[in-house]
Design a protein around this motif. Structure first.
Motif, PDB file in Angstrom:
ATOM      1  N   SER B 119       0.816  -1.225   0.000  1.00  0.00           N
ATOM      2  CA  SER B 119       0.000   0.000   0.000  1.00  0.00           C
ATOM      3  C   SER B 119       0.846   1.270   0.000  1.00  0.00           C
ATOM      4  O   SER B 119       2.079   1.211   0.093  1.00  0.00           O
ATOM      5  N   HIS B 120       0.145   2.397  -0.060  1.00  0.00           N
ATOM      6  CA  HIS B 120       0.762   3.739  -0.026  1.00  0.00           C
ATOM      7  C   HIS B 120       1.728   3.977  -1.187  1.00  0.00           C
ATOM      8  O   HIS B 120       2.650   4.780  -1.071  1.00  0.00           O
ATOM      9  N   LEU B 121       1.536   3.272  -2.279  1.00  0.00           N
ATOM     10  CA  LEU B 121       2.416   3.499  -3.438  1.00  0.00           C
ATOM     11  C   LEU B 121       2.086   4.839  -4.083  1.00  0.00           C
ATOM     12  O   LEU B 121       0.906   5.158  -4.277  1.00  0.00           O
ATOM     13  N   PRO B 122       3.079   5.652  -4.426  1.00  0.00           N
ATOM     14  CA  PRO B 122       2.795   6.891  -5.168  1.00  0.00           C
ATOM     15  C   PRO B 122       2.127   6.539  -6.511  1.00  0.00           C
ATOM     16  O   PRO B 122       2.361   5.448  -7.055  1.00  0.00           O
ATOM     17  N   THR B 123       1.327   7.446  -7.019  1.00  0.00           N
ATOM     18  CA  THR B 123       0.563   7.112  -8.232  1.00  0.00           C
ATOM     19  C   THR B 123       1.045   7.893  -9.458  1.00  0.00           C
ATOM     20  O   THR B 123       0.282   8.134 -10.385  1.00  0.00           O
ATOM     21  N   ASP B 124       2.316   8.296  -9.440  1.00  0.00           N
ATOM     22  CA  ASP B 124       2.866   8.880 -10.665  1.00  0.00           C
ATOM     23  C   ASP B 124       3.118   7.756 -11.666  1.00  0.00           C
ATOM     24  O   ASP B 124       3.208   6.575 -11.293  1.00  0.00           O
ATOM     25  N   GLU B 125       3.252   8.146 -12.922  1.00  0.00           N
ATOM     26  CA  GLU B 125       3.325   7.150 -13.998  1.00  0.00           C
ATOM     27  C   GLU B 125       4.482   6.167 -13.816  1.00  0.00           C
ATOM     28  O   GLU B 125       4.345   4.952 -13.998  1.00  0.00           O
ATOM     29  N   GLU B 126       5.654   6.703 -13.430  1.00  0.00           N
ATOM     30  CA  GLU B 126       6.830   5.848 -13.282  1.00  0.00           C
ATOM     31  C   GLU B 126       6.641   4.807 -12.186  1.00  0.00           C
ATOM     32  O   GLU B 126       7.010   3.646 -12.322  1.00  0.00           O
ATOM     33  N   THR B 127       6.076   5.255 -11.038  1.00  0.00           N
ATOM     34  CA  THR B 127       5.883   4.320  -9.926  1.00  0.00           C
ATOM     35  C   THR B 127       4.875   3.246 -10.310  1.00  0.00           C
ATOM     36  O   THR B 127       5.052   2.067  -9.981  1.00  0.00           O
ATOM     37  N   ILE B 128       3.833   3.649 -11.002  1.00  0.00           N
ATOM     38  CA  ILE B 128       2.834   2.655 -11.428  1.00  0.00           C
ATOM     39  C   ILE B 128       3.501   1.621 -12.324  1.00  0.00           C
ATOM     40  O   ILE B 128       3.347   0.416 -12.136  1.00  0.00           O
ATOM     41  N   ARG B 129       4.280   2.109 -13.288  1.00  0.00           N
ATOM     42  CA  ARG B 129       4.898   1.200 -14.242  1.00  0.00           C
ATOM     43  C   ARG B 129       5.925   0.279 -13.567  1.00  0.00           C
ATOM     44  O   ARG B 129       5.927  -0.923 -13.766  1.00  0.00           O
ATOM     45  N   LYS B 130       6.765   0.889 -12.735  1.00  0.00           N
ATOM     46  CA  LYS B 130       7.858   0.098 -12.185  1.00  0.00           C
ATOM     47  C   LYS B 130       7.449  -0.686 -10.937  1.00  0.00           C
ATOM     48  O   LYS B 130       7.800  -1.852 -10.790  1.00  0.00           O
ATOM     49  N   HIS B 131       6.733  -0.044 -10.041  1.00  0.00           N
ATOM     50  CA  HIS B 131       6.510  -0.685  -8.746  1.00  0.00           C
ATOM     51  C   HIS B 131       5.148  -1.375  -8.642  1.00  0.00           C
ATOM     52  O   HIS B 131       5.075  -2.503  -8.166  1.00  0.00           O
ATOM     53  N   PHE B 132       4.069  -0.718  -9.081  1.00  0.00           N
ATOM     54  CA  PHE B 132       2.760  -1.381  -9.005  1.00  0.00           C
ATOM     55  C   PHE B 132       2.777  -2.625  -9.895  1.00  0.00           C
ATOM     56  O   PHE B 132       2.487  -3.734  -9.461  1.00  0.00           O
ATOM     57  N   ILE B 133       3.153  -2.447 -11.142  1.00  0.00           N
ATOM     58  CA  ILE B 133       3.131  -3.580 -12.077  1.00  0.00           C
ATOM     59  C   ILE B 133       4.268  -4.555 -11.761  1.00  0.00           C
ATOM     60  O   ILE B 133       4.062  -5.760 -11.663  1.00  0.00           O
ATOM     61  N   GLY B 134       5.479  -4.022 -11.566  1.00  0.00           N
ATOM     62  CA  GLY B 134       6.635  -4.883 -11.308  1.00  0.00           C
ATOM     63  C   GLY B 134       6.485  -5.695 -10.034  1.00  0.00           C
ATOM     64  O   GLY B 134       6.753  -6.898 -10.012  1.00  0.00           O
ATOM     65  N   ASP B 135       6.018  -5.029  -8.957  1.00  0.00           N
ATOM     66  CA  ASP B 135       5.901  -5.747  -7.683  1.00  0.00           C
ATOM     67  C   ASP B 135       4.773  -6.774  -7.741  1.00  0.00           C
ATOM     68  O   ASP B 135       4.883  -7.865  -7.157  1.00  0.00           O
ATOM     69  N   THR B 136       3.682  -6.443  -8.427  1.00  0.00           N
ATOM     70  CA  THR B 136       2.588  -7.416  -8.542  1.00  0.00           C
ATOM     71  C   THR B 136       3.106  -8.690  -9.210  1.00  0.00           C
ATOM     72  O   THR B 136       2.859  -9.801  -8.730  1.00  0.00           O
ATOM     73  N   LYS B 137       3.843  -8.499 -10.304  1.00  0.00           N
ATOM     74  CA  LYS B 137       4.380  -9.669 -11.023  1.00  0.00           C
ATOM     75  C   LYS B 137       5.317 -10.464 -10.109  1.00  0.00           C
ATOM     76  O   LYS B 137       5.263 -11.687 -10.060  1.00  0.00           O
ATOM     77  N   GLY B 138       6.178  -9.745  -9.402  1.00  0.00           N
ATOM     78  CA  GLY B 138       7.153 -10.401  -8.530  1.00  0.00           C
ATOM     79  C   GLY B 138       6.469 -11.195  -7.426  1.00  0.00           C
ATOM     80  O   GLY B 138       6.774 -12.368  -7.205  1.00  0.00           O
ATOM     81  N   TRP B 139       5.492 -10.551  -6.756  1.00  0.00           N
ATOM     82  CA  TRP B 139       4.823 -11.230  -5.637  1.00  0.00           C
ATOM     83  C   TRP B 139       4.013 -12.433  -6.100  1.00  0.00           C
ATOM     84  O   TRP B 139       3.892 -13.422  -5.375  1.00  0.00           O
ATOM     85  N   ILE B 140       3.416 -12.344  -7.289  1.00  0.00           N
ATOM     86  CA  ILE B 140       2.621 -13.489  -7.769  1.00  0.00           C
ATOM     87  C   ILE B 140       3.503 -14.728  -7.884  1.00  0.00           C
ATOM     88  O   ILE B 140       3.135 -15.809  -7.428  1.00  0.00           O
ATOM     89  N   PHE B 141       4.696 -14.567  -8.450  1.00  0.00           N
ATOM     90  CA  PHE B 141       5.568 -15.742  -8.532  1.00  0.00           C
ATOM     91  C   PHE B 141       5.963 -16.225  -7.142  1.00  0.00           C
ATOM     92  O   PHE B 141       5.874 -17.417  -6.829  1.00  0.00           O
TER      93      PHE B 141
END
Lengths: 294, 169
Positions: B119-141
């Motif tokens: 939670s509390h992830l910043p919602t700028d474009e870079e953070t969404i691309r790198k951390h929201f999407i990247g971390d979701t993929k990482g945690w799923i595995f």
């Protein structure tokens, strides 16, 4: 590769809201006109790449990186194909944040504004022969193109560590530069850059036994002036520094090889094993045999 | 009519996985360094005095942690703080960009659920691309691997250090 590094066409350095890594294996000649730059690292992941920083040409090969400071101008001109330029620019706020946190610690960081602290990162602005940084940049290229889990997290951590290391080196360089007795800061910086370029060169060529004149020529200085300035900056003479380079290399060979002490003496250019042992013990506090892995 | 893009939706994500194990085992898999190392990354926990906790010792609130790849333990890829640790079913730590990841463990339909909220992830474009999407993929595995390790002992992680850029890393 970008058309230009200064996206807005302004004369101030560009602002990067995140780290930017430009890397491309060029199949044709490439030119980027002179533009203001932010803080970054320039290298060649393949071939030899020509960068022009503040108008001066710097040809970079494998294992070499150029640290560029903000406000310097940068142009890229490669007239041959099959060159692989790689340019890493740091998040524009990162340098000040890292510098400030190293100086004051995390607690103060929350209370003290840092906007008024225009840190000068130009003390490292030159070519560095650093295989470690070069390898990290190659790893970042892989991470950017890869599909590993948490790739962004890994890349952010690698960049942060890389930058902290550079900032600490910049701080050390700044401290050394303050030993130079010059009235103007710009003179001090210029002398420091020349002396440190010669010091880097000595680290790469100490085995050839370079003369004082040859080393001074790298700094574009008269040999006596260079001797005086080198001693002012690093508190040892160039000759003592060459010996130190040899002793450090000897220690590395002792730790990682089965070569005899005599073989190591010959390999690094010491004529007497006795004087080598005396100098070694004085430098590291222990005889060479102590560093031999059992 | 085009729907408005709601950036707030990218400030956190929730992932749940059902695991055939006890709540206690699931908690140990997060709060002990040997547990974390068995399915995620090579982990170390240090108490507030900087003393390294032993492999099976449970981490406490205020501890610091460091994570490295098991194939390359020299390179720390992430470090942070334990924000909450109740010793039973709630464990939270700072992660990507210092944002909290909260693990809740509970029973549902007679199965143990491990729920992860970043939670509390910043919602700028870079953070969404790198951390929201990247971390979701990482945690799923890694949550899939957690289930695999806890249920059957099969570790799906890449063990070949020379092999790069695979989703199992």
């Amino acid at each position: 590769m970008p058309e230009t590094f200064n996206f807005t066409g302004e004369i101030t350095p560009p602002v990067y809201n995140d780290h930017f890594l430009f890397a491309e294996h060029l199949q044709r000649p490439y030119e980027c006109p002179e533009c203001p730059s932010n803080i970054g690292l320039l290298t060649a992941a393949g071939g030899s790449c020509d960068y022009f920083v503040n108008g001066a040409k710097h040809r970079l090969d494998r294992d070499q990186v150029f640290f560029i400071s903000r406000g310097s101008t940068l142009a890229v001109r490669n007239r041959t194909k099959d060159v692989y330029p790689a340019l890493l620019f740091f998040h524009s706020r990162l340098p000040d944040l890292v510098m400030f946190s190293l100086q004051y610690g995390g607690e103060v960081l929350l209370e003290k504004p840092f906007d008024t602290l225009p840190y000068d990162f130009s003390y490292l602005e030159r070519t560095h022969a650093d295989a470690g940084i070069f390898t990290t940049i190659l790893q970042l290229i892989d991470l950017g193109a890869g599909s590993g889990s948490f790739a962004a997290l890994q890349a952010d951590m690698a960049i942060r560590r890389l930058f902290e290391d550079l900032v600490q080196k910049n701080q050390e360089a700044y401290k050394h530069s303050q030993n130079i007795q010059a009235l103007k800061a710009s003179t001090r910086l210029e002398i420091f850059k020349r002396i440190s370029t010669a010091k880097d060169w000595m680290e790469a060529h100490y085995q050839d036994g370079p003369t004082l004149e040859a080393i001074a020529a790298i700094a574009s200085m008269n040999s006596q002036h260079f001797l005086r300035m080198f001693k002012q900056v690093y508190s040892i003479t160039p000759h003592q520094y060459l010996i130190d380079c040899k002793l450090k290399k000897a220690r590395q060979l002792i730790e990682n090889n089965d070569l005899t002490i005599n073989d190591i003496c010959q390999a690094i250019g010491f004529e007497s094993a006795f004087s080598f042992s005396v100098l070694f013990k004085k430098r590291f506090g222990m005889p060479p045999s102590h560093f031999r892995k059992t | 009519m085009a729907q408005e893009f709601d950036l707030a939706k990218f400030s956190e994500f929730k992932l749940r996985v059902n695991v055939n194990t006890s709540i206690e085992n699931a908690y140990r898999a997060w709060a002990s360094s040997s547990g974390v190392t068995s399915w995620f990354l090579r982990a170390t926990y240090k108490d507030q005095q900087g003393k390294l906790r032993s492999g099976d010792e449970l981490a406490q609130e205020g501890d610091e942690y460091a994570l490295a790849f098991t194939t390359n333990p020299e390179v720390i890829i992430c470090s942070g703080k334990v924000l909450k640790a109740n010793g039973r079913d709630l464990f939270s730590f700072s992660f990507s960009k210092g944002c909290p990841v909260t693990i809740s463990i509970y029973q549902e339909q007679d199965e143990t659920i491990i729920q992860l909220i970043e939670s509390h992830l910043p919602t700028d474009e870079e953070t969404i691309r790198k951390h929201f999407i990247g971390d979701t993929k990482g945690w799923i595995f890694y949550l899939t691997n957690l289930k695999s390790v806890l249920e059957g002992g099969l570790d799906l992680r890449n063990k070949n250090a020379a092999l790069k850029s695979v989703i199992t890393q």
